[in-house]
Design a protein around this motif. Sequence first.
Motif, PDB file in Angstrom:
ATOM      1  N   ALA A 165      67.752 119.457 131.882  1.00 59.30           N
ATOM      2  CA  ALA A 165      68.009 120.891 131.787  1.00 59.30           C
ATOM      3  C   ALA A 165      66.774 121.677 132.215  1.00 59.30           C
ATOM      4  O   ALA A 165      66.886 122.698 132.903  1.00 59.30           O
ATOM      5  CB  ALA A 165      68.406 121.257 130.361  1.00 59.30           C
ATOM      6  N   ARG A 166      65.595 121.189 131.841  1.00 60.50           N
ATOM      7  CA  ARG A 166      64.362 121.875 132.246  1.00 60.50           C
ATOM      8  C   ARG A 166      64.170 121.806 133.758  1.00 60.50           C
ATOM      9  O   ARG A 166      63.726 122.776 134.383  1.00 60.50           O
ATOM     10  CB  ARG A 166      63.157 121.271 131.517  1.00 60.50           C
ATOM     11  CG  ARG A 166      63.099 121.648 130.040  1.00 60.50           C
ATOM     12  CD  ARG A 166      61.741 121.402 129.441  1.00 60.50           C
ATOM     13  NE  ARG A 166      61.396 119.992 129.369  1.00 60.50           N
ATOM     14  CZ  ARG A 166      61.720 119.197 128.362  1.00 60.50           C
ATOM     15  NH1 ARG A 166      62.413 119.671 127.336  1.00 60.50           N
ATOM     16  NH2 ARG A 166      61.366 117.924 128.353  1.00 60.50           N
ATOM     17  N   ILE A 167      64.513 120.678 134.357  1.00 61.60           N
ATOM     18  CA  ILE A 167      64.405 120.550 135.820  1.00 61.60           C
ATOM     19  C   ILE A 167      65.339 121.551 136.503  1.00 61.60           C
ATOM     20  O   ILE A 167      64.978 122.179 137.500  1.00 61.60           O
ATOM     21  CB  ILE A 167      64.732 119.106 136.263  1.00 61.60           C
ATOM     22  CG1 ILE A 167      63.639 118.152 135.785  1.00 61.60           C
ATOM     23  CG2 ILE A 167      64.885 119.021 137.778  1.00 61.60           C
ATOM     24  CD1 ILE A 167      63.977 116.681 135.948  1.00 61.60           C
ATOM     25  N   ALA A 168      66.543 121.714 135.951  1.00 52.36           N
ATOM     26  CA  ALA A 168      67.498 122.671 136.515  1.00 52.36           C
ATOM     27  C   ALA A 168      66.932 124.086 136.476  1.00 52.36           C
ATOM     28  O   ALA A 168      67.067 124.853 137.433  1.00 52.36           O
ATOM     29  CB  ALA A 168      68.828 122.605 135.755  1.00 52.36           C
ATOM     30  N   VAL A 169      66.277 124.430 135.364  1.00 53.72           N
ATOM     31  CA  VAL A 169      65.674 125.757 135.238  1.00 53.72           C
ATOM     32  C   VAL A 169      64.541 125.913 136.253  1.00 53.72           C
ATOM     33  O   VAL A 169      64.414 126.945 136.920  1.00 53.72           O
ATOM     34  CB  VAL A 169      65.150 125.990 133.803  1.00 53.72           C
ATOM     35  CG1 VAL A 169      64.342 127.286 133.728  1.00 53.72           C
ATOM     36  CG2 VAL A 169      66.320 126.044 132.822  1.00 53.72           C
ATOM     37  N   ASP A 170      63.748 124.864 136.398  1.00 52.57           N
ATOM     38  CA  ASP A 170      62.643 124.905 137.368  1.00 52.57           C
ATOM     39  C   ASP A 170      63.164 125.105 138.796  1.00 52.57           C
ATOM     40  O   ASP A 170      62.461 125.650 139.651  1.00 52.57           O
ATOM     41  CB  ASP A 170      61.814 123.614 137.303  1.00 52.57           C
ATOM     42  CG  ASP A 170      61.014 123.512 136.006  1.00 52.57           C
ATOM     43  OD1 ASP A 170      60.855 124.551 135.339  1.00 52.57           O
ATOM     44  OD2 ASP A 170      60.582 122.399 135.656  1.00 52.57           O
ATOM     45  N   ALA A 171      64.400 124.657 139.045  1.00 52.27           N
ATOM     46  CA  ALA A 171      64.997 124.812 140.374  1.00 52.27           C
ATOM     47  C   ALA A 171      65.561 126.216 140.584  1.00 52.27           C
ATOM     48  O   ALA A 171      66.087 126.532 141.646  1.00 52.27           O
ATOM     49  CB  ALA A 171      66.106 123.778 140.568  1.00 52.27           C
ATOM     50  N   GLY A 172      65.454 127.053 139.557  1.00 52.86           N
ATOM     51  CA  GLY A 172      65.909 128.438 139.673  1.00 52.86           C
ATOM     52  C   GLY A 172      67.407 128.598 139.525  1.00 52.86           C
ATOM     53  O   GLY A 172      68.034 129.411 140.208  1.00 52.86           O
ATOM     54  N   CYS A 173      68.009 127.838 138.611  1.00 56.56           N
ATOM     55  CA  CYS A 173      69.466 127.884 138.447  1.00 56.56           C
ATOM     56  C   CYS A 173      69.937 129.196 137.825  1.00 56.56           C
ATOM     57  O   CYS A 173      69.175 129.913 137.186  1.00 56.56           O
ATOM     58  CB  CYS A 173      69.935 126.698 137.601  1.00 56.56           C
ATOM     59  SG  CYS A 173      69.256 126.660 135.919  1.00 56.56           S
ATOM     60  N   ASP A 174      71.214 129.476 138.007  1.00 55.55           N
ATOM     61  CA  ASP A 174      71.866 130.657 137.438  1.00 55.55           C
ATOM     62  C   ASP A 174      72.207 130.351 135.984  1.00 55.55           C
ATOM     63  O   ASP A 174      72.963 129.419 135.703  1.00 55.55           O
ATOM     64  CB  ASP A 174      73.135 130.955 138.250  1.00 55.55           C
ATOM     65  CG  ASP A 174      73.982 132.055 137.643  1.00 55.55           C
ATOM     66  OD1 ASP A 174      73.556 132.682 136.652  1.00 55.55           O
ATOM     67  OD2 ASP A 174      75.089 132.292 138.160  1.00 55.55           O
TER      68      ASP A 174
END
Length: 199
Positions: A67-76
């Motif tokens: 989940a943190r990686i997804a946030v780092d990728a700039g997810c919506d």
Amino acid sequence: MFSYDATFENCKANPDTGNLAASCEGEITGAYVLKRAVAWAAFKCFPESFATCALPFEDEGLPAIAARIAVDAGCDATNVLDLPEDEPLPADHCISIASDIMIDEGVVPLNTDVSCGIHWIECGDITLINASFWADQVDRITQNDPEFANDLQTRNREDCAQEAREIGNRAVLRDGLICEAERSAALWSDLTVQSSQDQ
């Protein structure tokens, strides 16, 4: 609310494999339970960011790092309750990206049960997705002869509905869809293998 494009590609990877429809339904189910767990954790986290909200993911048996990686990728990070009910999650949504990461890593959530109650709520949806997918693959591969595809698909649908009625149990609709998926997948496999041999 979930999309299964990557799962569908896996389903088509080996057209000469036996039990294509059953195998694909298993893959769709696996993707569904994982995405459901991620969506539930996301719901419990809101409005806190995935980047700092680990416990709901861990409670679902999911690695919070994804989940943190997804946030780092700039997810919506739009709240799930604010998303359109009749559209799949956008590919750039945090739930989608985190789920894709976890699927690639082979993550399995703690709760893998699907509801198959009197209306086959989740089971029925998964079975319908699978049947629709294989019917669509037949339509695509026979685009030069739509009459052939439509006639055959209609006959399969009618035959399967009749077979399901003859079985006569509560899950008549689901049995009919399973039958349709099996026939469409087998037809798609035959056409795909034949096409590759002709080339």
